[in-house]
Design a protein around this motif. Structure first.
Motif, PDB file in Angstrom:
ATOM      1  N   VAL A  78      40.341  48.891   9.704  1.00  0.00           N
ATOM      2  CA  VAL A  78      39.635  47.607   9.653  1.00  0.00           C
ATOM      3  C   VAL A  78      38.579  47.621   8.555  1.00  0.00           C
ATOM      4  N   PHE A  79      37.810  48.700   8.486  1.00  0.00           N
ATOM      5  CA  PHE A  79      36.741  48.757   7.492  1.00  0.00           C
ATOM      6  C   PHE A  79      37.255  49.014   6.084  1.00  0.00           C
ATOM      7  N   SER A  80      38.469  49.535   5.951  1.00  0.00           N
ATOM      8  CA  SER A  80      38.995  49.798   4.604  1.00  0.00           C
ATOM      9  C   SER A  80      39.325  48.499   3.873  1.00  0.00           C
ATOM     10  N   SER A  81      39.457  47.406   4.591  1.00  0.00           N
ATOM     11  CA  SER A  81      39.729  46.127   3.937  1.00  0.00           C
ATOM     12  C   SER A  81      38.472  45.271   3.822  1.00  0.00           C
ATOM     13  N   SER A  82      37.318  45.884   4.019  1.00  0.00           N
ATOM     14  CA  SER A  82      36.066  45.130   3.944  1.00  0.00           C
ATOM     15  C   SER A  82      35.216  45.648   2.781  1.00  0.00           C
ATOM     16  N   ALA A  83      33.979  45.206   2.739  1.00  0.00           N
ATOM     17  CA  ALA A  83      33.069  45.641   1.684  1.00  0.00           C
ATOM     18  C   ALA A  83      32.657  47.098   1.846  1.00  0.00           C
TER      19      ALA A  83
END
Length: 67
Positions: free
Chosen positions: A53-58
């Motif tokens: 999830v966090f790998s596709s965020s800032a």
């Protein structure tokens, strides 16, 4: 025997109780069935889910620097 005098069954008593949350029900399952060995599996799966999830965020540049 009237309705108010009938002994209530265990099923009826359980239906009147408040619902547990998913996490509470899962912990209850682990406790009653002695499946504590499953805990690390679900923790690792949860961490991998957070990583995806966090790998596709800032936060992606900070995650990639960990590896």
């Amino acid at each position: 025997m009237t309705d108010s005098q009938k002994p209530s069954s265990q099923f009826e008593e359980a239906s009147q109780e408040a619902d547990e949350s998913f996490v509470g029900e899962f912990i209850s399952f682990l406790k009653h069935n002695k499946k504590w060995w499953m805990t690390p599996i679900f923790v690792v799966l949860g961490l991998l889910t957070l990583l995806v999830v966090f790998s596709s965020s800032a936060a992606a540049p900070f995650i990639y620097s960990l590896f």
